[in-house]
Every structure is written in structure tokens, then in C-alpha cells.
Write an enzyme that holds these catalytic residues in place. Structure first.
Site, PDB file in Angstrom:
ATOM      1  CE1 TYR A  98      -3.649  -2.509   0.278  1.00  0.00           C
ATOM      2  CE2 TYR A  98      -4.672  -0.369   0.543  1.00  0.00           C
ATOM      3  CZ  TYR A  98      -4.773  -1.710   0.266  1.00  0.00           C
ATOM      4  OH  TYR A  98      -5.991  -2.249  -0.064  1.00  0.00           O
ATOM      5  CD  GLU A 181     -17.275 -12.989   8.145  1.00  0.00           C
ATOM      6  OE1 GLU A 181     -16.425 -12.223   8.639  1.00  0.00           O
ATOM      7  OE2 GLU A 181     -17.700 -12.872   6.984  1.00  0.00           O
ATOM      8  NE  ARG A 204     -31.463  -6.925  13.467  1.00  0.00           N
ATOM      9  CZ  ARG A 204     -31.304  -5.658  13.070  1.00  0.00           C
ATOM     10  NH1 ARG A 204     -32.111  -5.147  12.166  1.00  0.00           N
ATOM     11  NH2 ARG A 204     -30.349  -4.914  13.586  1.00  0.00           N
ATOM     12  N   GLY A 288     -21.269  -4.741  16.684  1.00  0.00           N
ATOM     13  CA  GLY A 288     -21.404  -3.642  15.737  1.00  0.00           C
ATOM     14  C   GLY A 288     -20.200  -2.715  15.730  1.00  0.00           C
ATOM     15  CG  HIS A 461     -23.043 -32.635 -14.530  1.00  0.00           C
ATOM     16  ND1 HIS A 461     -23.888 -32.605 -13.427  1.00  0.00           N
ATOM     17  CD2 HIS A 461     -22.739 -33.931 -14.746  1.00  0.00           C
ATOM     18  CE1 HIS A 461     -24.085 -33.844 -13.013  1.00  0.00           C
ATOM     19  NE2 HIS A 461     -23.401 -34.670 -13.791  1.00  0.00           N
TER      20      HIS A 461
END
Ligand code: NDP
Length: 478
Positions: A98, A181, A204, A288, A461
């Protein structure tokens, strides 16, 4: 008026770095400040280390599966220290990439904290003042602990990558992306995982059937998931006289990685809403994230901040102060790395290329990297039904690979179709590699494909994904 730079970017995460590079490529003079590590949440304490941990945790199942296929392979054990060393070496490498990308684009890097002192001036923690024609705030977000006494004893997702050793047991609070996770990752690495979610079903906002299947698979894999349950009290286990040799081991943090961890990571006594008490090696709050909009001087200069701390912006990411823009999680629109990157690119086009570009926040695919993964694009069955008459095509089956090895694990593919336009309104996949599959399905959905377009496509397949083009009869019309 002459400014020191054309653009000053605050925040070296995915969005800020992309915007800085794109603006610099137009010939603009650009500077960027980052007070932590370059790369931001995604690279340093989010998507990248998380995905590497997903890979690490997935190997637990492999020896058993390989034996079912005739291999003579014993179960192994996981060495957290060895993995963590490699993980951090990889994060260092990416951080370097970066930095080099910014350097190579001619962006001036300031390793300092920035604050706005007026609509065109940034003050850095090292005492430097830089004036800028435009300022872009891309400061991201941070995990939030609930307002609970002793909550500081609990870990947040940032801490997981820094632990000296894995806890033997962990209580995870929350039912969103990160909670689910992390539950799957830590379970896969051999940690005894208990998860409390205050609602009736985890994840949710996702498709109900998909949520149900992921929850079932998580329980099946050994996660002790408690729905309708929350934490009401917590305390240091030792202080409660609760520490015992089996459940109480400090996970600790390397001083160089986390100098101010304090008591965090010590065994914790917990009381839940159902009155149950227990001691866990660690508690992880995945309750959160909040936008990083504090202490930037924003309100003082007239930038509007919303109820959740988000910077309020228009479709072009412009704030109430015309020279100040904001992108990414700090604006709390759709908090995903690729969205922040797009917002950064749209900002640069708008401001530096004379091409006003709003960000398209519709039909954004995403994946939850649980085991199995949940990939999703478009409306859930419930959202679509509330909008218009629909047909639902859905299949659930045992995939060939794990079924052969005797597993009862199931996968699910669901397509939600508009009865009137025949357009595919949503696709929901619960399966290993669902993240990879949904990316491709998302192209078709974004193009406005109909169910008949899916049907006209020949199956590959044998794959799991072929079911997406072979479901002929709807399971429901409503
Ligand atoms: P989420 O908003 O997804 O989930 C927060 C969870 O915590 C919810 O289950 C919420 O419950 C619960 N919660 C909130 N407050 C409390 C409380 N006081 N007590 C108990 N439970 C509480 O946040 P995350 O931190 O998991 O993730 C943040 C964002 O990061 C995601 O929304 C996503 O945008 C991004 N992300 C994306 C990933 C990906 O793409 N794979 C991975 C990780 C993060 P309730 O549902 O009742 O509100």
C-alpha cells in the site's frame, strides 16, 4: 487562493488510498495522513486476516474427509503462534505494498493523526499544517462494546489477530457478520465457542431460510449457539473467586502488538439474561461498529454528523461543507471494502475528472464467511414478497464431496423471481465457496437477468452451482 495540495486524504484504508491514487493520476497534488497502519481495517484488522483465519480453520475437517477418500492421514494439531507469525508477516508485506502504491503515485504520506481546523486546513499531530483545496475524510469505523459494566474486559474483533495464544473457551456476543464468522473460525481452530444472540435468529437482514441453514450448520459443527440470549453482567473471573484450572487461562497480548491491553483477555465470569452463570477464557464483543468521526474537528467547521456518528454526505460523497467529502465506513452507507473503493473512485471522477459520478448502492453482493458460507445478492424472499408477487426456486441437498465422506451437511440455492417482469430479484446461496459463486451470479442479476435467462444457460456438471440453472419448478408462488 493557493493551497499546499489539491487533495488531502485523511485515512489510509482501502477507500482513502484508492481515492488518493486516482486523484494523483489526474495530475493533482495529493497528500494522505494515516495515524495507524497503512491498509486500514480491511488489510490490517478485517477482511484479509479474517479470510486467512477462515482458511486456517477450514483444515480441521480435511484429515477426516481425506481418510474417507482413502488417504492415510492422521488428525493434526493447530499451532497458533506459527500461524500468527506468518499472518503478521503477510500483513506487513501488504502494508508495504500500500505504501509503495501511494509513493509510486506521487502521494505525500504523513504518518500522523489529522484534524480539520477549517474547511481547507488540516493540522497534523506532528505540528504540520497543510492547506488543501479539497479534503477527503476516509477514517473508517471501529468496533463498539455494549454499554455494560466491565465491558472493557471483553475483546473486540481487532484483538483476535493479536492474541498470544488461543483461548480454550470463548463467549461471542452478537449475531452479525463478525460474530458468526468469528464463531466458525475459532470453532474450527479448536476453541470451545459459545455464542449469545439477543434476537430470534442470527444474521438479521439476510434471507430467512439461509439464516436458518447457517445457524443449523454452526450448531452441528459444535458451536453452542443461544438465541434470544444476551449478556447482563460480567466480571474478572479471579475477582469473583471463579477461576478454575480448566476454564481460566489469560490469552494475553504481546506488548509490542498491543501495548495498552490492560486486563483485556483475562478469564471472565458472565451472567446471561436467562440467569445462567459461566466462566470463559475470553468474551468477544461483535456487537457492531461505529464511524470514526470523533476528534476530527468536523462539527466545528459545519460538517453534519448523523445519529450514529456517521458523516452525512450526498450522492457524490460531499458533506455540508463543500470542500470536504467523506467516503467508506465513516459515512455508514454500505460498510464493505469494495463499496468504499467505489466511493473513492466516484469521488475522484467527480472532483478531479469533471465527471459527476454518484455511487450506485443498489444490488451489492456480499458474503458471510461462515462455514458454510452465505452468499447473497438482491432482495431476500421476505423483502421481495412485501414488494410484489414472486416465485421462489429453492433446492437444498447434500453436496457430492462431503456426502461421499459421510457428512450430512446440506447446501442451499435460492432464486427469487418477479412474477410480472420475470427478473431475478435475489439469489441466496449457502454452500462452501458461496462467496465465489455469488460474485458470478451477481453479474447476471445486476444486468437484469430473468429466470428464463438463467434457464437458457447450460449447466456446468458436476458442480453445486449448476443447481442455479436447473431448478425448473417454483417451490412457492406468493
Ligand atoms: P453487525 O451490525 O452486522 O452485527 C452486530 C450484531 O450485534 C447484531 O447481531 C446485533 O443485534 C448485535 N448487537 C448490537 N448491539 C448489541 C448489544 N448491545 N447487545 C447484544 N447484541 C448487540 O456488525 P458487525 O460488527 O458484525 O459487522 C459490522 C459491519 O462490517 C457489517 O455490517 C458489514 O457491513 C461489515 N463486515 C462485512 C463482512 C463481510 O463482508 N464478510 C465481515 C465483517 C464485517 P441485532 O441484530 O439485534 O441488532
Amino acid at each position: 487562493m493557493a493551497f499546499d495540495v489539491d487533495l488531502f486524504v485523511i485515512g489510509g484504508g482501502s477507500g482513502g488510498v484508492r481515492a488518493a491514487r486516482m486523484a494523483a493520476a489526474t495530475g493533482a497534488k495529493v497528500a494522505l495522513a494515516e495515524d495507524s497502519r497503512m491498509g486500514g481495517t480491511c488489510v490490517i484488522r478485517g477482511c484479509v486476516p479474517k479470510k486467512l483465519m477462515v482458511f486456517a480453520s477450514s483444515f480441521r475437517e480435511l484429515p477426516g474427509e481425506a481418510r474417507a477418500y482413502g488417504w492415510d492421514i492422521p488428525d493434526g494439531s493447530f499451532d497458533w503462534q506459527a500461524f500468527r507469525g506468518k499472518l503478521h508477516a503477510e500483513l506487513d508485506r501488504l502494508e508495504g505494498v500500500y505504501r509503495r502504491l501511494l509513493d509510486g503515485s506521487g502521494v505525500a504520506i504523513h504518518d500522523a493523526r489529522a484534524r480539520l481546523s477549517d474547511a481547507h486546513t488540516v493540522e497534523l499531530s506532528n505540528g504540520t499544517r497543510v492547506t488543501a483545496k479539497h479534503i477527503l475524510v476516509a477514517t473508517g469505523g471501529r468496533p463498539e462494546r455494549p454499554d455494560l459494566p466491565n465491558a472493557q474486559l471483553g475483546l473486540v474483533s481487532d484483538d483476535i489477530f493479536l492474541m498470544d495464544k488461543l483461548p480454550r473457551s470463548v463467549l461471542i456476543i452478537g449475531g452479525g457478520f463478525i460474530a458468526c464468522e468469528m464463531a466458525c473460525i475459532l470453532n474450527g481452530l479448536g476453541v470451545k465457542v459459545t455464542q449469545f444472540y439477543r434476537g430470534a435468529q442470527i444474521l438479521r437482514g439476510f434471507d430467512d431460510e439461509a439464516r436458518g441453514l447457517v445457524a443449523e450448520a454452526m450448531k452441528e459443527s459444535g458451536i453452542d449457539l443461544h438465541l434470544g440470549t444476551n449478556i447482563v453482567e460480567m466480571a474478572e473471573a479471579a475477582a469473583m473467586g471463579e477461576q478454575d484450572s480448566d476454564m481460566g487461562a489469560d490469552v494475553g497480548f504481546s506488548a509490542d502488538l498491543l501495548p495498552h491491553s490492560g486486563k483485556k483477555g483475562c478469564p471472565v465470569w458472565v451472567k446471561s439474561t436467562n440467569g445462567h452463570e459461566a466462566v470463559f477464557d475470553s468474551v468477544l464483543f461483535a456487537t457492531g461498529r461505529a464511524p470514526n468521526s470523533r476528534d476530527l474537528g468536523l462539527e466545528d467547521i459545519g460538517v453534519k454528523i448523523g445519529r450514529r456518528g456517521e458523516i452525512v454526505v450526498d450522492d457524490y460523497s460531499q458533506t455540508a461543507v463543500p470542500s470536504v467529502y467523506a467516503i467508506g465506513d465513516v459515512t455508514n452507507r454500505v460498510n464493505l471494502t469494495p463499496v468504499a473503493i467505489r466511493e473513492g473512485m466516484a469521488f475522484s471522477r467527480t472532483v478531479f475528472e469533471g465527471d459527476p459520478t454518484p455511487v450506485d448502492h443498489t444490488l451489492i453482493p456480499s458474503a458471510v464467511f461462515t462455514q458454510p458460507e452465505l452468499g447473497t445478492i438482491g432482495l431476500t424472499e421476505e423483502e421481495a414478497r412485501a414488494q410484489e408477487p414472486i416465485e421462489v426456486y429453492c433446492t437444498s441437498f447434500r453436496p457430492m464431496r462431503s456426502a461421499f465422506a459421510g457428512s450430512t451437511a446440506r447446501v442451499m440455492m435460492k432464486i427469487v423471481v418477479s412474477q410480472e417482469s420475470r427478473k431475478v430479484l435475489g439469489v441466496h446461496i449457502v454452500a462452501p465457496e458461496a462467496g465465489e459463486m455469488i460474485q458470478l451470479a451477481a453479474i447476471a442479476v445486476k444486468m437484469g437477468a430473468t429466470k428464463e435467462d438463467f434457464d437458457r444457460t447450460v449447466a456446468v456438471h458436476p458442480t453445486m452451482a449448476e443447481e442455479l440453472v436447473t431448478m425448473r419448478a417454483p417451490v412457492r408462488r406468493s
